[in-house]
Design a protein around this motif. Structure first.
Motif, short mmCIF file in Angstrom:
data_model
loop_
_atom_site.label_atom_id
_atom_site.label_comp_id
_atom_site.label_asym_id
_atom_site.label_seq_id
_atom_site.Cartn_x
_atom_site.Cartn_y
_atom_site.Cartn_z
N ARG A 48 0.83 -1.21 0.00
CA ARG A 48 0.00 0.00 0.00
C ARG A 48 0.86 1.26 0.00
O ARG A 48 0.57 2.23 -0.71
CB ARG A 48 -0.92 -0.01 1.22
N THR A 49 1.93 1.25 0.80
CA THR A 49 2.80 2.43 0.88
C THR A 49 3.51 2.69 -0.44
O THR A 49 3.61 3.84 -0.88
CB THR A 49 3.83 2.25 2.00
N LEU A 50 3.99 1.63 -1.06
CA LEU A 50 4.66 1.79 -2.35
C LEU A 50 3.71 2.35 -3.39
O LEU A 50 4.06 3.27 -4.14
CB LEU A 50 5.22 0.45 -2.82
N ARG A 51 2.51 1.82 -3.44
CA ARG A 51 1.53 2.30 -4.42
C ARG A 51 1.20 3.77 -4.17
O ARG A 51 1.09 4.57 -5.11
CB ARG A 51 0.26 1.46 -4.35
N GLN A 52 1.04 4.11 -2.90
CA GLN A 52 0.73 5.51 -2.56
C GLN A 52 1.85 6.44 -2.97
O GLN A 52 1.60 7.51 -3.54
CB GLN A 52 0.48 5.62 -1.05
N ALA A 53 3.10 6.05 -2.72
CA ALA A 53 4.25 6.90 -3.06
C ALA A 53 4.39 7.03 -4.57
O ALA A 53 4.64 8.13 -5.09
CB ALA A 53 5.52 6.33 -2.44
N TRP A 54 4.26 5.93 -5.30
CA TRP A 54 4.46 5.97 -6.74
C TRP A 54 3.34 6.70 -7.48
O TRP A 54 3.53 7.11 -8.62
CB TRP A 54 4.59 4.55 -7.27
#
Length: 252
Positions: free
Chosen positions: A207-213
């Motif tokens: 979830r964090t990676l998707r949010q950052a990208w």
């Protein structure tokens, strides 16, 4: 099936060719049907049934070409011809701006390296595929060389999306220059990160990676990734945040 072929003759008595007849004779309807049957997952052992009624009302005489082996030979010959034609098609008029290259491991001894292009309208175009033992520089260079021969101009800037393979990067820069724009695929990068983390962290990290990208602000995205990297240290699995940046989502 025997049919009557009417003869058309000119005033000089010589037989004339009908354009409609010539077109009908050159169209390989049986070949197209056979390929389509295979593409919709009709197995070779069921090929005869797919071409005939289950009750057997329409007989299939010996030598009709509907057996398992005949269907297999037919599909191999037709697909090989289509592949040869596809691998020789012209790419110069597609207006490609993005090239995605990835290796597909079929088994321990065979890897297929495929390329997909994206044009200015966002439409995808399958470009080519080569077979090799591994995803090495020679295999990748063979694919890129084929694309260039077919009209992919090395002088035109393209964005290359890859899985981080050093062989891919080496072959791309050897052909398109050291300044070629190369991006890591988000899907492959996320997989590499999650493989080094316990399963209990997968959902949160994904979830964090998707949010950052998906952020438009690069600074905020980097801060989010650095915070994630610091939290990962608690598990004894630290990752440099810079290795999580600069990626692009890609899909087959």
């Amino acid at each position: 099936m025997e049919i009557e072929r009417p003869r058309l003759r000119g005033f000089d008595g010589k037989e004339q060719a009908l354009p409609s007849w010539e077109e009908a004779m050159t169209e390989d309807w049986l070949g197209k049907w056979a390929v389509n049957q295979m593409l919709i997952n009709v197995s070779t052992r069921k090929f005869q049934r797919s071409m005939r009624l289950p009750e057997g009302d329409v007989p299939a005489p010996k030598g009709s070409g509907l057996s398992k082996s005949a269907a297999s030979r037919r599909f191999v010959a037709l697909s090989a011809a289509r592949l040869k034609e596809w691998m020789a098609s012209d790419l110069s008029g597609l207006g490609l701006v993005v090239i995605q290259i990835d290796g597909i491991h079929m088994d321990e001894d065979m890897t297929l390296v495929a390329a997909i292009g994206v044009d200015v309208n966002g439409d995808k175009h399958p470009l080519g595929v080569v077979e090799g033992a591994t995803e090495n520089a020679a295999t990748v260079q063979a694919l890129i060389g084929n694309l260039v021969e077919r009209g992919l101009d090395p002088a035109v800037p393209h964005l290359f999306i890859i899985d981080g393979s050093k062989a891919l990067s080496k072959a791309i820069r050897a052909t398109f220059g050291r300044d070629a724009a190369i991006q890591r695929c988000q899907i492959h990068k996320a997989r590499n990160i999650l493989d080094r983390l316990p399963k209990s962290m997968h959902a949160q990290v994904r979830r964090t990676l998707r949010q950052a990208w998906e952020m438009d602000d690069a600074g905020k995205a980097e801060t989010l990734l650095r915070n994630l990297a610091r939290r990962s240290k608690r598990t004894g699995r630290a990752f440099p945040p810079q290795s999580w940046k600069g990626s692009t989502r890609c899909s087959p």
